[in-house]
Design an enzyme around this catalytic site. Structure first.
Site, PDB file in Angstrom:
ATOM      1  N   LYS A 132      76.535  73.318  33.730  1.00 37.11           N
ATOM      2  CA  LYS A 132      76.916  71.754  32.975  1.00 37.11           C
ATOM      3  C   LYS A 132      75.673  70.778  32.462  1.00 37.11           C
ATOM      4  O   LYS A 132      75.586  70.289  31.509  1.00 37.11           O
ATOM      5  CB  LYS A 132      77.520  71.703  34.103  1.00 37.11           C
ATOM      6  CG  LYS A 132      78.898  71.929  35.120  1.00 37.11           C
ATOM      7  CD  LYS A 132      79.682  71.484  33.257  1.00 37.11           C
ATOM      8  CE  LYS A 132      80.680  70.047  32.772  1.00 37.11           C
ATOM      9  NZ  LYS A 132      81.850  70.280  31.836  1.00 37.11           N
ATOM     10  N   TYR A 173      76.703  77.262  38.189  1.00 40.31           N
ATOM     11  CA  TYR A 173      77.727  75.855  37.635  1.00 40.31           C
ATOM     12  C   TYR A 173      77.226  75.321  37.646  1.00 40.31           C
ATOM     13  O   TYR A 173      77.237  74.076  36.104  1.00 40.31           O
ATOM     14  CB  TYR A 173      79.284  75.621  38.385  1.00 40.31           C
ATOM     15  CG  TYR A 173      79.792  74.727  38.162  1.00 40.31           C
ATOM     16  CD1 TYR A 173      80.930  75.046  36.805  1.00 40.31           C
ATOM     17  CD2 TYR A 173      79.555  74.019  39.229  1.00 40.31           C
ATOM     18  CE1 TYR A 173      81.123  73.581  36.683  1.00 40.31           C
ATOM     19  CE2 TYR A 173      80.548  71.748  38.107  1.00 40.31           C
ATOM     20  CZ  TYR A 173      81.131  72.701  37.479  1.00 40.31           C
ATOM     21  OH  TYR A 173      81.576  71.352  37.106  1.00 40.31           O
ATOM     22  N   THR A 212      80.264  66.565  35.971  1.00 39.29           N
ATOM     23  CA  THR A 212      79.979  67.145  36.859  1.00 39.29           C
ATOM     24  C   THR A 212      78.551  66.071  37.600  1.00 39.29           C
ATOM     25  O   THR A 212      78.015  65.967  37.145  1.00 39.29           O
ATOM     26  CB  THR A 212      80.747  68.127  37.501  1.00 39.29           C
ATOM     27  OG1 THR A 212      80.241  68.569  39.064  1.00 39.29           O
ATOM     28  CG2 THR A 212      79.067  69.215  37.144  1.00 39.29           C
ATOM     29  N   ASP A 213      79.026  65.363  39.181  1.00 43.05           N
ATOM     30  CA  ASP A 213      78.144  64.740  39.849  1.00 43.05           C
ATOM     31  C   ASP A 213      77.479  66.013  40.291  1.00 43.05           C
ATOM     32  O   ASP A 213      76.225  65.521  40.677  1.00 43.05           O
ATOM     33  CB  ASP A 213      78.595  64.405  40.825  1.00 43.05           C
ATOM     34  CG  ASP A 213      79.646  64.736  41.547  1.00 43.05           C
ATOM     35  OD1 ASP A 213      79.882  65.970  41.731  1.00 43.05           O
ATOM     36  OD2 ASP A 213      79.713  63.797  43.185  1.00 43.05           O
ATOM     37  N   GLU A 214      77.675  67.451  40.271  1.00 47.14           N
ATOM     38  CA  GLU A 214      77.105  68.703  41.043  1.00 47.14           C
ATOM     39  C   GLU A 214      76.038  68.843  39.652  1.00 47.14           C
ATOM     40  O   GLU A 214      75.086  68.846  40.516  1.00 47.14           O
ATOM     41  CB  GLU A 214      77.720  70.068  40.854  1.00 47.14           C
ATOM     42  CG  GLU A 214      79.251  69.472  41.507  1.00 47.14           C
ATOM     43  CD  GLU A 214      79.346  70.618  41.723  1.00 47.14           C
ATOM     44  OE1 GLU A 214      79.241  72.305  42.002  1.00 47.14           O
ATOM     45  OE2 GLU A 214      81.171  71.081  41.841  1.00 47.14           O
TER      46      GLU A 214
HETATM   47  P1  NAD Z   1      89.677  74.484  35.390  1.00 42.82           P
HETATM   48  O1  NAD Z   1      89.131  75.578  35.431  1.00 42.82           O
HETATM   49  O2  NAD Z   1      91.151  73.243  36.224  1.00 42.82           O
HETATM   50  O3  NAD Z   1      90.669  74.593  33.263  1.00 42.82           O
HETATM   51  C1  NAD Z   1      89.586  74.221  32.959  1.00 42.82           C
HETATM   52  C2  NAD Z   1      90.223  75.050  31.203  1.00 42.82           C
HETATM   53  O4  NAD Z   1      89.149  75.618  30.494  1.00 42.82           O
HETATM   54  C3  NAD Z   1      90.950  75.715  31.175  1.00 42.82           C
HETATM   55  O5  NAD Z   1      92.022  76.429  30.727  1.00 42.82           O
HETATM   56  C4  NAD Z   1      90.522  77.043  30.428  1.00 42.82           C
HETATM   57  O6  NAD Z   1      91.334  77.841  29.923  1.00 42.82           O
HETATM   58  C5  NAD Z   1      90.295  76.623  29.771  1.00 42.82           C
HETATM   59  N1  NAD Z   1      88.793  77.569  28.907  1.00 42.82           N
HETATM   60  C6  NAD Z   1      87.616  78.129  30.085  1.00 42.82           C
HETATM   61  N2  NAD Z   1      87.173  78.676  29.257  1.00 42.82           N
HETATM   62  C7  NAD Z   1      86.873  78.257  27.643  1.00 42.82           C
HETATM   63  C8  NAD Z   1      86.615  78.399  26.755  1.00 42.82           C
HETATM   64  N3  NAD Z   1      86.040  79.231  26.329  1.00 42.82           N
HETATM   65  N4  NAD Z   1      87.303  78.637  25.093  1.00 42.82           N
HETATM   66  C9  NAD Z   1      88.328  77.343  25.778  1.00 42.82           C
HETATM   67  N5  NAD Z   1      88.885  76.898  26.780  1.00 42.82           N
HETATM   68  C10 NAD Z   1      88.390  77.580  27.424  1.00 42.82           C
HETATM   69  O7  NAD Z   1      88.688  73.401  35.267  1.00 42.82           O
HETATM   70  P2  NAD Z   1      88.983  71.356  35.469  1.00 42.82           P
HETATM   71  O8  NAD Z   1      89.000  71.568  37.090  1.00 42.82           O
HETATM   72  O9  NAD Z   1      90.009  70.790  34.911  1.00 42.82           O
HETATM   73  O10 NAD Z   1      87.698  70.762  35.346  1.00 42.82           O
HETATM   74  C11 NAD Z   1      87.730  70.148  33.458  1.00 42.82           C
HETATM   75  C12 NAD Z   1      85.780  70.232  33.772  1.00 42.82           C
HETATM   76  O11 NAD Z   1      85.956  69.037  33.876  1.00 42.82           O
HETATM   77  C13 NAD Z   1      85.228  71.105  33.343  1.00 42.82           C
HETATM   78  O12 NAD Z   1      84.267  70.663  32.444  1.00 42.82           O
HETATM   79  C14 NAD Z   1      84.624  70.604  34.428  1.00 42.82           C
HETATM   80  O13 NAD Z   1      83.324  70.541  35.188  1.00 42.82           O
HETATM   81  C15 NAD Z   1      84.824  69.315  35.255  1.00 42.82           C
HETATM   82  N6  NAD Z   1      84.809  68.539  36.256  1.00 42.82           N
HETATM   83  C16 NAD Z   1      85.288  69.343  36.965  1.00 42.82           C
HETATM   84  C17 NAD Z   1      86.088  69.004  38.823  1.00 42.82           C
HETATM   85  C18 NAD Z   1      86.894  69.050  39.656  1.00 42.82           C
HETATM   86  O14 NAD Z   1      86.741  68.881  40.861  1.00 42.82           O
HETATM   87  N7  NAD Z   1      87.731  70.190  38.976  1.00 42.82           N
HETATM   88  C19 NAD Z   1      85.033  67.538  39.496  1.00 42.82           C
HETATM   89  C20 NAD Z   1      83.889  67.444  38.323  1.00 42.82           C
HETATM   90  C21 NAD Z   1      83.788  67.712  36.662  1.00 42.82           C
HETATM   91  P1  TYD Z   2      85.652  73.242  46.313  1.00 42.16           P
HETATM   92  O1  TYD Z   2      86.780  72.973  45.410  1.00 42.16           O
HETATM   93  O2  TYD Z   2      84.275  74.637  45.426  1.00 42.16           O
HETATM   94  O3  TYD Z   2      84.123  72.493  44.858  1.00 42.16           O
HETATM   95  P2  TYD Z   2      83.020  72.032  44.535  1.00 42.16           P
HETATM   96  O4  TYD Z   2      82.272  73.573  45.579  1.00 42.16           O
HETATM   97  O5  TYD Z   2      82.557  72.293  43.386  1.00 42.16           O
HETATM   98  O6  TYD Z   2      82.422  71.175  46.177  1.00 42.16           O
HETATM   99  O7  TYD Z   2      84.714  72.836  47.386  1.00 42.16           O
HETATM  100  C1  TYD Z   2      84.626  71.981  47.746  1.00 42.16           C
HETATM  101  C2  TYD Z   2      84.412  71.873  49.508  1.00 42.16           C
HETATM  102  O8  TYD Z   2      84.817  72.887  50.301  1.00 42.16           O
HETATM  103  C3  TYD Z   2      82.749  72.686  49.502  1.00 42.16           C
HETATM  104  O9  TYD Z   2      81.693  71.767  50.298  1.00 42.16           O
HETATM  105  C4  TYD Z   2      83.065  74.020  49.779  1.00 42.16           C
HETATM  106  C5  TYD Z   2      83.991  73.788  50.593  1.00 42.16           C
HETATM  107  N1  TYD Z   2      85.481  75.725  50.786  1.00 42.16           N
HETATM  108  C6  TYD Z   2      85.093  76.036  52.048  1.00 42.16           C
HETATM  109  O10 TYD Z   2      84.779  75.606  53.159  1.00 42.16           O
HETATM  110  N2  TYD Z   2      86.095  76.722  52.174  1.00 42.16           N
HETATM  111  C7  TYD Z   2      86.614  77.061  50.952  1.00 42.16           C
HETATM  112  O11 TYD Z   2      87.528  78.541  50.774  1.00 42.16           O
HETATM  113  C8  TYD Z   2      86.384  76.737  49.706  1.00 42.16           C
HETATM  114  C9  TYD Z   2      86.982  76.830  48.631  1.00 42.16           C
HETATM  115  C10 TYD Z   2      86.005  75.617  49.847  1.00 42.16           C
END
Ligand code: NAD
Ligand code: TYD
Length: 369
Positions: free
Chosen positions: A179, A175, A150-152
């Site tokens: 990561k 988080y 992630t960019d975080e």
């Molecule tokens: P998500 O939470 O929707 O899915 C995570 C999946 O991992 C789930 O299916 C869960 O059951 C599985 N999982 C969790 N712990 C596990 C374990 N110990 N063993 C096996 N499986 C396990 O997450 P996502 O949003 O699909 O994110 C996927 C990846 O992308 C992550 O690595 C996250 O850090 C990264 N990412 C996500 C975002 C975003 O906006 N969603 C942005 C940047 C990076």
């Molecule tokens: P989120 O979807 O949790 O992603 P991330 O924190 O990983 O960027 O949140 C996106 C943005 O929205 C973040 O600035 C937090 C804000 N947010 C709210 O204002 N209300 C909410 O209920 C949630 C879940 C997020």
């Protein structure tokens, strides 16, 4: 270009992972290999995400298990002769990491380590010691471990500037710190053991199958149900939104053509203040669901800010664009429309993810918001 025959996808039942598997099996004619989905099915993993593929594809295999379970992970490498890992599995929600950080350390740090070390063992070339006389075996170079991050990990930006691949890591939530640890381990395995690693850091994804605790799906569903729309702080935090299919196309591009040992940033070049995004979303949802936009707007509720809330994320993705030829294909308008359509019409999926553990957790921590 790499072979990529037996691809182990971790976290393939989650949001991005399930979209990735669908993309790989349905939209990449150049890929004819097998996909093995390793997922433990936490609250965020839903087997319904890929039920149709399970029924119709002979190239898709589901294995329920924990990435921290070393013997099980090793058994999968042997069973499927894995030559590629794409590692999505994670605990992924910042708010949960503030309340319950332990699971993040376990999955995102120990789980990533377990996968890296199992890969190192399985991919060690069998022909003995290194040429320099040390006891480490040579590492196969026709394999790949792709780590999704992630960019975080880069921390929080002020009003100007962008994250590049050389921005120093400065994570600020449990988080992002977990990561970052996984990212460092992945690169350490490249430098120390010669494991072929590629790594991507992407911005906020949105699209179908995202668990409705993240901003966009949470707001769509709350709008449709007439519930409050909780905005953290002053609503002026900025995120760079990326459509999930554009993200997955970028991951695939890096897996095929990215250089081992390199990291690539993936972004939407699409920055929005949360409150402005919410306003646009209200217009789309009210129109599609036949609801009164002003009534929905009256449900916007400013709530206490998230502790350590990062102010702004923005990605400079010129490297993947110029070196590998990737670009975004889906406009924000189109992506939001697709997403709203999907959430308004997939009520059975929503019921299934809201039942059980998620609902109990929300009730315990937020009184069922
Ligand atoms: P998500 O939470 O929707 O899915 C995570 C999946 O991992 C789930 O299916 C869960 O059951 C599985 N999982 C969790 N712990 C596990 C374990 N110990 N063993 C096996 N499986 C396990 O997450 P996502 O949003 O699909 O994110 C996927 C990846 O992308 C992550 O690595 C996250 O850090 C990264 N990412 C996500 C975002 C975003 O906006 N969603 C942005 C940047 C990076
Ligand atoms: P989120 O979807 O949790 O992603 P991330 O924190 O990983 O960027 O949140 C996106 C943005 O929205 C973040 O600035 C937090 C804000 N947010 C709210 O204002 N209300 C909410 O209920 C949630 C879940 C997020």
């Amino acid at each position: 270009m790499r072979a990529l025959n037996n691809v182990l996808v971790t976290g393939g039942s989650g949001f991005i992972g399930s979209n990735f598997i669908r993309f790989l099996l349905e939209k990449t004619p150049e890929f004819s290999g097998r996909v093995i989905n390793l997922d433990v099915l936490t609250y965020a993993g839903n087997p319904k995400n890929l039920q149709d593929l399970e029924e119709k594809s002979e190239r898709y295999f589901f294995e329920r298990g924990d990435i921290c379970d070393r013997p099980f992970v090793e058994s999968l490498f042997t069973k499927y002769d894995i030559d590629t890992v794409v590692h999505f599995a994670a605990e992924s929600h910042v708010d949960r990491s503030i309340l319950e950080p332990g699971a993040f350390i376990k999955t995102n740090v120990t789980g990533t380590f377990t996968l890296l070390d199992a890969s190192r063992n399985y991919w060690a070339a069998s022909d003995g010691a290194r040429k320099d006389g040390s006891s480490l075996p040579d590492m196969r170079q026709d394999v790949l471990f792709h780590h999704v991050s992630t960019d975080e990990v880069f921390g929080s930006l002020g009003e100007t500037g962008y994250f590049t691949e050389t921005t120093p890591y400065a994570p600020r939530s449990p988080y992002s710190a977990s990561k970052a640890a996984g990212d460092h381990l992945a690169m350490a395995y490249h430098h120390t053991y010669g494991l072929p690693i590629t790594l991507t850091n992407c911005s906020n994804n949105y699209g179908p199958y995202q668990f409705p605790e993240k901003l966009i799906p949470l707001m769509i569903l709350n709008m449709a149900e007439g519930k409050p729309l909780p905005v953290y702080g002053d609503g002026k935090n900025i995120r760079d939104w990326l459509y999930v299919e554009d993200h997955n196309a970028a991951v695939w591009t890096v897996m095929r053509n990215g250089k081992a040992g390199e990291t690539y940033n993936i972004g939407g070049e699409n920055e929005w203040e949360n409150i402005t995004l919410l306003d646009a979303l209200i217009d789309i949802v009210s129109e599609k669901a036949g609801l009164d936009a002003e009534k929905i707007r009256s449900n916007v509720t400013f709530v206490k800010d998230r502790p350590g809330h990062d102010r702004r994320y923005a990605i400079d993705c010129s490297k993947i664009k110029s070196e590998l030829g990737w670009k975004q294909n889906v406009s924000f308008e189109q992506g939001l429309e697709n997403t709203v359509d999907w959430y308004l019409s997939n009520t059975l999926w929503i019921e299934s993810v809201r039942s059980g553990e998620y609902r109990r957790w929300m009730e315990k921590n937020y009184g069922g918001r």
